[in-house]
Each structure stands twice: as C-alpha cells, then as structure tokens.
Scaffold this motif. Sequence first.
Motif, PDB file in Angstrom:
ATOM      1  N   LYS A 209      71.413  17.930  98.546  1.00 56.67           N
ATOM      2  CA  LYS A 209      71.944  19.317  99.403  1.00 56.67           C
ATOM      3  C   LYS A 209      71.675  19.190 100.795  1.00 56.67           C
ATOM      4  CE  LYS A 209      70.400  22.376  96.124  1.00 56.67           C
ATOM      5  NZ  LYS A 209      70.277  23.492  95.589  1.00 56.67           N
ATOM      6  N   PHE A 210      70.688  19.384 100.923  1.00 59.82           N
ATOM      7  CA  PHE A 210      70.254  18.763 102.284  1.00 59.82           C
ATOM      8  C   PHE A 210      70.552  17.600 103.383  1.00 59.82           C
ATOM      9  CE2 PHE A 210      67.368  16.844 106.177  1.00 59.82           C
ATOM     10  CZ  PHE A 210      67.638  18.044 106.161  1.00 59.82           C
ATOM     11  N   ARG A 211      71.150  16.369 102.825  1.00 59.02           N
ATOM     12  CA  ARG A 211      71.484  15.600 103.674  1.00 59.02           C
ATOM     13  C   ARG A 211      72.891  15.525 103.841  1.00 59.02           C
ATOM     14  NH1 ARG A 211      70.495   9.460 100.708  1.00 59.02           N
ATOM     15  NH2 ARG A 211      73.066  10.281 100.442  1.00 59.02           N
ATOM     16  N   SER A 212      73.418  15.918 102.123  1.00 58.01           N
ATOM     17  CA  SER A 212      75.183  15.932 102.618  1.00 58.01           C
ATOM     18  C   SER A 212      75.589  17.081 102.702  1.00 58.01           C
ATOM     19  CB  SER A 212      75.779  15.265 101.034  1.00 58.01           C
ATOM     20  OG  SER A 212      74.484  14.470 100.577  1.00 58.01           O
ATOM     21  N   VAL A 213      74.650  18.428 102.940  1.00 53.87           N
ATOM     22  CA  VAL A 213      75.118  19.993 103.132  1.00 53.87           C
ATOM     23  C   VAL A 213      75.022  20.492 104.668  1.00 53.87           C
ATOM     24  CG1 VAL A 213      76.559  22.208 102.165  1.00 53.87           C
ATOM     25  CG2 VAL A 213      76.276  20.100 100.761  1.00 53.87           C
ATOM     26  N   THR A 214      73.591  20.849 104.388  1.00 51.16           N
ATOM     27  CA  THR A 214      72.746  21.481 105.009  1.00 51.16           C
ATOM     28  C   THR A 214      73.661  20.769 107.052  1.00 51.16           C
ATOM     29  OG1 THR A 214      71.179  22.685 103.972  1.00 51.16           O
ATOM     30  CG2 THR A 214      70.999  22.238 106.454  1.00 51.16           C
ATOM     31  N   LEU A 215      72.574  19.103 106.502  1.00 52.52           N
ATOM     32  CA  LEU A 215      72.427  17.958 108.020  1.00 52.52           C
ATOM     33  C   LEU A 215      74.073  18.708 109.026  1.00 52.52           C
ATOM     34  CD1 LEU A 215      70.080  16.725 109.915  1.00 52.52           C
ATOM     35  CD2 LEU A 215      71.098  14.813 108.824  1.00 52.52           C
ATOM     36  N   PRO A 216      74.883  18.061 108.302  1.00 52.61           N
ATOM     37  CA  PRO A 216      76.095  17.646 108.416  1.00 52.61           C
ATOM     38  C   PRO A 216      76.962  19.111 109.053  1.00 52.61           C
ATOM     39  CG  PRO A 216      76.172  16.291 106.647  1.00 52.61           C
ATOM     40  CD  PRO A 216      74.470  17.516 106.900  1.00 52.61           C
ATOM     41  N   LEU A 217      76.612  20.397 109.075  1.00 55.36           N
ATOM     42  CA  LEU A 217      76.711  21.600 109.410  1.00 55.36           C
ATOM     43  C   LEU A 217      75.927  21.664 110.958  1.00 55.36           C
ATOM     44  CD1 LEU A 217      78.106  22.848 106.414  1.00 55.36           C
ATOM     45  CD2 LEU A 217      79.410  21.921 107.652  1.00 55.36           C
ATOM     46  N   ILE A 218      74.591  21.125 110.267  1.00 57.30           N
ATOM     47  CA  ILE A 218      73.467  21.735 111.795  1.00 57.30           C
ATOM     48  C   ILE A 218      74.079  20.849 112.970  1.00 57.30           C
ATOM     49  CG2 ILE A 218      71.958  23.327 110.014  1.00 57.30           C
ATOM     50  CD1 ILE A 218      70.252  21.156 110.316  1.00 57.30           C
ATOM     51  N   THR A 219      74.652  20.406 113.264  1.00 54.53           N
ATOM     52  CA  THR A 219      74.119  19.205 113.655  1.00 54.53           C
ATOM     53  C   THR A 219      75.477  19.445 115.103  1.00 54.53           C
ATOM     54  OG1 THR A 219      76.249  17.654 113.320  1.00 54.53           O
ATOM     55  CG2 THR A 219      75.323  16.606 112.650  1.00 54.53           C
ATOM     56  N   PRO A 220      75.640  20.757 115.475  1.00 54.71           N
ATOM     57  CA  PRO A 220      75.978  21.152 116.882  1.00 54.71           C
ATOM     58  C   PRO A 220      74.549  21.594 117.562  1.00 54.71           C
ATOM     59  CG  PRO A 220      78.549  21.854 115.037  1.00 54.71           C
ATOM     60  CD  PRO A 220      76.461  21.093 114.439  1.00 54.71           C
ATOM     61  N   THR A 221      73.864  22.353 115.904  1.00 50.78           N
ATOM     62  CA  THR A 221      72.554  22.986 116.905  1.00 50.78           C
ATOM     63  C   THR A 221      71.499  21.625 116.876  1.00 50.78           C
ATOM     64  OG1 THR A 221      72.551  24.571 115.312  1.00 50.78           O
ATOM     65  CG2 THR A 221      70.401  24.067 116.671  1.00 50.78           C
ATOM     66  N   VAL A 222      71.131  20.590 115.879  1.00 49.91           N
ATOM     67  CA  VAL A 222      70.739  19.350 116.931  1.00 49.91           C
ATOM     68  C   VAL A 222      71.543  19.217 117.818  1.00 49.91           C
ATOM     69  CG1 VAL A 222      70.647  17.373 116.189  1.00 49.91           C
ATOM     70  CG2 VAL A 222      70.608  18.736 114.019  1.00 49.91           C
ATOM     71  N   ARG A 296      81.204  11.211 118.107  1.00 46.42           N
ATOM     72  CA  ARG A 296      80.665  10.841 116.739  1.00 46.42           C
ATOM     73  C   ARG A 296      79.825  10.707 115.841  1.00 46.42           C
ATOM     74  NH1 ARG A 296      79.838   4.639 119.872  1.00 46.42           N
ATOM     75  NH2 ARG A 296      82.168   5.381 120.626  1.00 46.42           N
ATOM     76  N   TRP A 297      78.994  12.210 116.087  1.00 48.67           N
ATOM     77  CA  TRP A 297      78.108  12.793 114.828  1.00 48.67           C
ATOM     78  C   TRP A 297      77.934  14.199 114.553  1.00 48.67           C
ATOM     79  CZ3 TRP A 297      73.408  15.206 116.798  1.00 48.67           C
ATOM     80  CH2 TRP A 297      73.236  14.981 118.118  1.00 48.67           C
ATOM     81  N   VAL A 298      78.654  14.410 115.538  1.00 44.86           N
ATOM     82  CA  VAL A 298      78.449  16.090 115.458  1.00 44.86           C
ATOM     83  C   VAL A 298      80.171  17.466 114.898  1.00 44.86           C
ATOM     84  CG1 VAL A 298      77.992  18.244 117.469  1.00 44.86           C
ATOM     85  CG2 VAL A 298      77.325  16.557 117.495  1.00 44.86           C
ATOM     86  N   PHE A 299      79.150  17.682 114.072  1.00 51.42           N
ATOM     87  CA  PHE A 299      80.249  18.333 113.284  1.00 51.42           C
ATOM     88  C   PHE A 299      80.567  19.600 114.213  1.00 51.42           C
ATOM     89  CE2 PHE A 299      81.734  22.005 110.596  1.00 51.42           C
ATOM     90  CZ  PHE A 299      82.328  21.303 109.931  1.00 51.42           C
ATOM     91  N   TYR A 300      82.315  19.508 113.725  1.00 53.74           N
ATOM     92  CA  TYR A 300      83.757  20.843 114.299  1.00 53.74           C
ATOM     93  C   TYR A 300      83.925  21.589 113.557  1.00 53.74           C
ATOM     94  CZ  TYR A 300      81.286  19.716 119.160  1.00 53.74           C
ATOM     95  OH  TYR A 300      80.438  19.274 120.477  1.00 53.74           O
ATOM     96  N   GLU A 301      84.548  22.987 113.211  1.00 60.61           N
ATOM     97  CA  GLU A 301      84.883  23.165 112.136  1.00 60.61           C
ATOM     98  C   GLU A 301      86.091  23.195 113.711  1.00 60.61           C
ATOM     99  OE1 GLU A 301      85.530  27.056 109.909  1.00 60.61           O
ATOM    100  OE2 GLU A 301      83.613  26.872 110.832  1.00 60.61           O
ATOM    101  N   GLU A 302      87.757  23.188 112.466  1.00 60.55           N
ATOM    102  CA  GLU A 302      88.841  22.898 113.132  1.00 60.55           C
ATOM    103  C   GLU A 302      89.222  24.896 113.013  1.00 60.55           C
ATOM    104  OE1 GLU A 302      90.492  20.623 114.801  1.00 60.55           O
ATOM    105  OE2 GLU A 302      88.464  19.214 114.144  1.00 60.55           O
TER     106      GLU A 302
END
Length: 302
Positions: A209-222, A296-302
């Motif tokens: 859950k952390f790898r597939s849900v949490t981490l991708p969605l917090i990549t802007p903060t990363v 290439r790696w930061v998630f942006y919500e459309e």
Amino acid sequence: MLRHLTKGKKLGSKWSDNIAGWLFVSPMLIGFTLFMFGPLLYAFFISLNDWPLLGDETFIGIKNYETLAHDPIFIKSLVNTLLFSLGLVPFNIILAIFLASLLKNKFFGIGLFRTAIFVPVVTSLIVWSIVWKYLLATELGFINQMLALIGIEGPSWLLSIPTALPVVIFVSVLKNVGLNMILFLTAMQQVPAELYEASELDGASNFRKFRSVTLPLITPTVFLTMIITTIGAMKVFGQIYVMTRGGPVDSTKVLVYYIWETAFKHFDMGYASALAFVLFFILLAFTILSWIVRKRWVFYEE
C-alpha cells in the motif's frame, strides 16, 4: 459606433488594470532589484577583479575563474560539499518519510513524539551544534562516556578524518528532519482513504500500500523537499564552523566555509566572489535539471 466606444472602453479598462497590477507588485520588484538583483550583479563584477578587502581593486577578467581549476582546496571543498549533500539528502528524506508513516496513525503519546522530533527545527543552529560538539568530545563527551561503561573506547569523533564528516551529516539530519516529516505527514493525510480501502480489498500488504498508493501520490512533496534539502545541504556552514572549522586536514571544509575563509580570513573578496558564483551556478543547474526531469516521476492530478 457604439461598438467602437465599447471596445475603447474595454482597452482603457484593461490598461488601467495593468497599471494597477504593476503598482501592487512594484514594492516587491523594487526591493528585489535593490537588495537582490543589484548586489548579485555587483558581486559578479567583484569576481572579475583582484579585490583585496583593504586595498584597491584591479580588473583581471576571468582569471579568478581560471585559478579555480588549479586550486586543490577548491576541488577538495567541492568534493566535500557533494559528499555532504549525497549523505544528508537521501538520509533526511527517507527518515522523514519513515517517521511520517509512523505518525500518521494515532497512538498514545503521539503529540509528545511529534514535538520531540520537531523541537530541533526551531532550536538555534549554533546552540544545537555546540551541544553536539560537547556530546562528541573525545574524553569528557557524554557519548564516549556511555560507550566506556560497556567497555568500548569511543573514537575522536570530530578529530578523525573517517568520522568527522559522517558525524556532521548525522547531526544535520537530526536538526532538520522534523520539517520534512511535517511536510510528508501533511501530504500523506491528503491521500484519499478509498484508495487504501480498495488496496485492502485486493489483499495488499502495508508495504505494498505504501509503495503503490502512498509513495506515488506524495511525489510532489518528495520533489519539493528534495530541492529544498539539497540547496540547504550545498550551503551548509554553521555546523562546520562550530564543530570542526573545516578540519581535520580539510576533511570537512565545504564550499561555503571556503568562501567565508577566503573572504574574511584571507581578505580576497574577488576570489571569494568567484567561488560564490560557482556555487550559484551549480545550484541553478541542479534546480533546472530537476525541474526538467520532474514530469517523469512526479504525480500531478489532472
């Protein structure tokens, strides 16, 4: 005719809006020009001169920049700065994400735990560094005394080349990890709960859950914390000045400390300005490169 009058009125209104907008931002623009852009240009001019602090300047063009390529202390300080950044940034971000993952769940004493982690952030850097300098003292330091109780002879933490830089990195991480932890904690709290519920229905483990849900969605903060933490690491000075003064044998002499030493101990303002602009261009190149590859790696919500 009415259409032409209306059009003229709209143009006049647009023009007045532009004037009003420029008037509102003019204090910031004037302040930036006087206190940021102007001094920046003047510092670049100084870097093109042989400028002793107590003497007359002499224009020498790019000679200061040519000297950098053959300056072993500059190369050593640049390598130390990169090593410090490569050690601090991943350690800081990974630890901050780990702490945020723990603290997003409520448990007894969570408020006290959050406070304990964040207190170093608001503590004076000089006070923090002085305290740790005494804790790490060779003979009377608290850490070596605790090691002596269990029969271990503690090393000279800040006086030994293999340990000095790692210790300063460790102390710097503890000082600032609380800020990144708060940023990651805020980002994790914004992740929709239904995504976790869906992953649980699929039988996902906590790590999945952390790898597939949490981490991708917090990549802007990363991405944000990576930029801020890297720039801060490249500009490190206070810890070095208080704890090691660049020693032993220049093993912790970073670029900003070398700039300070050149300017205010050797009184060579021209060469110090050239060193400062090298650091400026390194940070500028890093920021631009990070901004280019972010998609290439930061998630942006459309």
